[in-house]
Design an enzyme around this catalytic site. Structure first.
Site, short mmCIF file in Angstrom:
data_model
loop_
_atom_site.label_atom_id
_atom_site.label_comp_id
_atom_site.label_asym_id
_atom_site.label_seq_id
_atom_site.Cartn_x
_atom_site.Cartn_y
_atom_site.Cartn_z
N GLY A 19 -1.17 0.98 -4.85
CA GLY A 19 -2.47 0.44 -4.50
C GLY A 19 -3.58 1.18 -5.21
CG ASN B 184 2.98 -0.78 2.81
OD1 ASN B 184 2.37 -1.70 2.27
ND2 ASN B 184 4.23 -0.46 2.46
N GLY B 185 1.59 -3.19 4.86
CA GLY B 185 2.23 -4.43 5.29
C GLY B 185 1.22 -5.45 5.74
CE1 TYR C 263 4.86 -5.18 -11.41
CE2 TYR C 263 4.05 -5.07 -9.15
CZ TYR C 263 3.81 -5.02 -10.52
OH TYR C 263 2.55 -4.83 -10.99
CB CYS D 131 -0.90 0.03 1.23
SG CYS D 131 -2.05 -1.38 1.35
#
Length: 610
Positions: free
Chosen positions: A31, A104-105, A268, A2
């Site tokens: 995201g 995030n995670g 990526y 995210c």
């Protein structure tokens, strides 16, 4: 994966909403499922969140209501919980002070934390691990709550959260009327950077400009918003930005901490113009391309390659360097429609398949009659690679080779990447030759794990041939989270039992209602033409969509050695019942109705009826 963002402006009369909007737009690649932001004006919280892209979630009427000089934002890529808008972030709890979190995670010990919080009579309303994290922090802060909250009390609460939570996480929190708080897991798996800039309209008593502060998932957000990058939030470190005094406080809150960043960020996720853990993403990808070329020459000393073509966009840097090292021309063979979502993070396999041809088209002259080397950043499920190789053959390529800047993805990633089950991974339990036959490539080359990690170390060293520089780089980043390639997980709680439980609850069929048609990886085909009939592997039905099957058969210029049986589109494929999100959806719907459809934002506890 995210995107998180937090900004504090020194001028208490300024409004942070436009900066948060712009920053989230820059982080949109992280995201695309949902977006949200919360701002603070005095002691009033203003929240707006919904499913969709940043540009769609925030309209003029919403921005006018998002007043205040500090706040946080989030763009969501769902890896835990559901896709209900109730799980869009930021998430809110009213006690103590009024807290909002953007995270995030992934937290890996969710069940343990649920039990712990239930004993404290904390109600968890969603399946989101972010809500667990918010309530855990709130509970620890509540124990230390005073009329005037001190930085030391906030750091103590964060230390307890880090001791309790396992997994990978980067977190920003609004503490109403107090300031912003940010912290990162003790392994530094998920990224977070921070920066400052001089305020243009706020000064201290001596006339010196005060400072504005920003925390973000990637440095590119700081660049865009005019902040100077100070550095990373270190593993286990917490930062408190006091809105009352315009000061920054930093403290190490983890008992033990070692930087082990997710290496997939460099492959990526991150934008190439970002800097993470002191390492340029672009420089890392250039090195990946060089190591990949070396690998190709090792396996195919005299490769029959006419042209090197990247699969847009992430692989372009690696493909450019690979072509230069191979002394082959670099060409753009695919044109991308930039108004289609990134395929890898499209929810559900059927949507991923449909999206590939919508977002890419070939320049036929770059393929016709040529032996083409396609370079991709990674091959995960194999769905995208299969269709792209078909497109290259349809454009007239006589040979299609594929190389991946990342190693074979054979294991789930549990720290914030949506690769939840091994059965969804085309390389799991297979060799490079097996995968090449499945996706229809003439040959396939993967990067090795050692070369991938060395690529990032090389970029970190700057002068990789200098031993002192390389030693410093490896001391700075002693290891990576390469678990999706190696199967070795950074946190000790991830074992076979955990992975089986994760697979049962988070595979595509369960999450998207059973209307998915995963690729049949059970048998190989030759040069993309021959396809096997449906089969069962590891108890999971894997069938190939009828459209892809028919397209493969229709392009055959050289008939397959032994035609495969036709695929019956009516072949039984029992759907998995959809999980109900009625409670979460009802709550979200109720909130929207309370505040009004024209301006669905949450202002404070009174408006929520809490």
């Amino acid at each position: 994966m995210c995107g998180i963002l937090a900004i504090l402006l020194a001028n208490k009369n300024a409004h942070v909403n436009q900066l948060l909007f712009d920053g989230l737009t820059v982080l949109q690649h992280r995201g695309q499922d949902a977006a949200g932001m919360v701002t603070v004006s005095g002691t009033q919280l203003h929240l707006r969140k919904d499913k969709g892209l940043v540009r769609d979630v925030f309209q003029q009427e919403h921005m006018e209501e998002l007043r205040g000089n500090f706040g946080i934002g989030h763009c969501r890529y769902p890896t835990a919980g559901s896709q209900s808008c109730a799980e869009a972030q930021p998430l809110y709890t009213n006690s103590p002070y009024g807290l909002c979190v953007a995270h995030n995670g992934n937290i890996t010990n969710v069940e343990e934390l649920k039990q712990q919080l239930s004993e404290s009579f904390r109600h968890i309303n969603t399946n989101s691990d972010s809500e667990l994290l918010l309530n855990l922090f709130a509970e620890e802060l509540q124990r230390r709550a005073r009329s005037k909250l001190r930085p030391s009390q906030i750091f103590e609460a964060a230390a307890e959260v880090m001791a309790a939570c396992r997994g990978g996480y980067a977190v920003v929190i609004v503490i109403n009327g107090v300031g912003l708080f940010a912290f990162r897991d003790p392994h530094g798996i998920r990224p977070a950077v921070f920066g400052t800039r001089e305020s243009i309209d706020a000064v201290d008593q001596k006339g010196n400009p005060l400072m504005d502060f920003c925390v973000a998932s990637e440095s590119v957000a700081l660049d865009t918003l005019g902040f100077n990058l100070i550095g990373d939030v270190e593993p286990g470190e917490a930062l408190f930005f006091d809105s009352r005094s315009n000061t920054l406080h930093r403290r190490q809150c983890a008992e033990s901490h070692t930087l082990s960043p997710c290496i997939f960020e460099y492959v990526y996720f991150a934008r190439p113009d970002s800097v993470m853990n002191g390492v340029g993403v672009y420089e890392s990808r250039l090195r990946m391309g060089e190591y990949l070329a070396r690998r190709i020459l090792h396996l195919h000393p005299e490769p029959d390659i006419d042209v090197v073509i990247p699969i847009p966009d992430t692989s372009r840097s690696s493909a450019l360097q690979c072509a230069e090292f191979l002394q082959r021309p670099f060409r753009e063979g695919f044109i991308k429609n930039r108004y289609i979502a990134r395929t890898f993070i499209m929810p559900g396999q059927a949507k991923r398949k449909k999206t590939v041809r919508l977002k890419l088209n070939t320049i036929r002259g770059e393929f016709k009659g040529k032996a083409v080397l396609l370079v991709d950043d990674s091959v995960v499920r194999g769905t995208t690679a299969t269709q792209i190789i078909l497109m290259a053959r349809e454009a007239g390529a006589r040979k299609v080779y594929l190389c991946s800047a990342a190693p074979a993805v054979r294991h789930p990633n549990v720290y914030g990447v949506d690769i939840p089950t091994r059965n969804e991974l085309v390389a799991h339990g297979r060799t490079e030759r097996d995968v090449a036959r499945i996706i229809g490539a003439d040959w396939l080359v993967y990067q090795t794990i050692e070369d991938l990690e060395q690529s990032v170390w090389d970029a970190a060293a700057g002068v990789p041939d200098e031993p002192a520089s390389m030693a410093e780089a490896k001391a700075r980043i002693p290891r990576f989270d390469s678990s999706c390639f190696s199967g070795e997980y950074v946190t000790s709680d991830v074992n076979e039992e955990y992975l089986e439980r994760l697979a049962a609850g988070r595979n595509d069929a369960v999450r998207f209602g059973g209307n998915e048609f995963p690729m049949d990886h059970s048998k190989a085909h030759t040069n993309g033409h021959s396809v096997s009939a449906p089969s069962k592997e590891n108890g999971h039905a894997e069938i190939l969509s009828k459209a892809i099957f028919e397209r493969r058969l229709s392009i055959s210029s050289t008939p397959p050695a032994s035609p495969s049986p036709a695929l019956d589109p009516k072949s039984p494929h029992a759907p998995v019942p959809k999980r109900s999100n009625s409670d979460a959806d009802s709550l979200c719907e109720g909130i929207q109705n309370k505040v009004g459809r024209a301006s669905p934002m949450i202002a404070n506890n009174a408006e929520l009826g809490l």
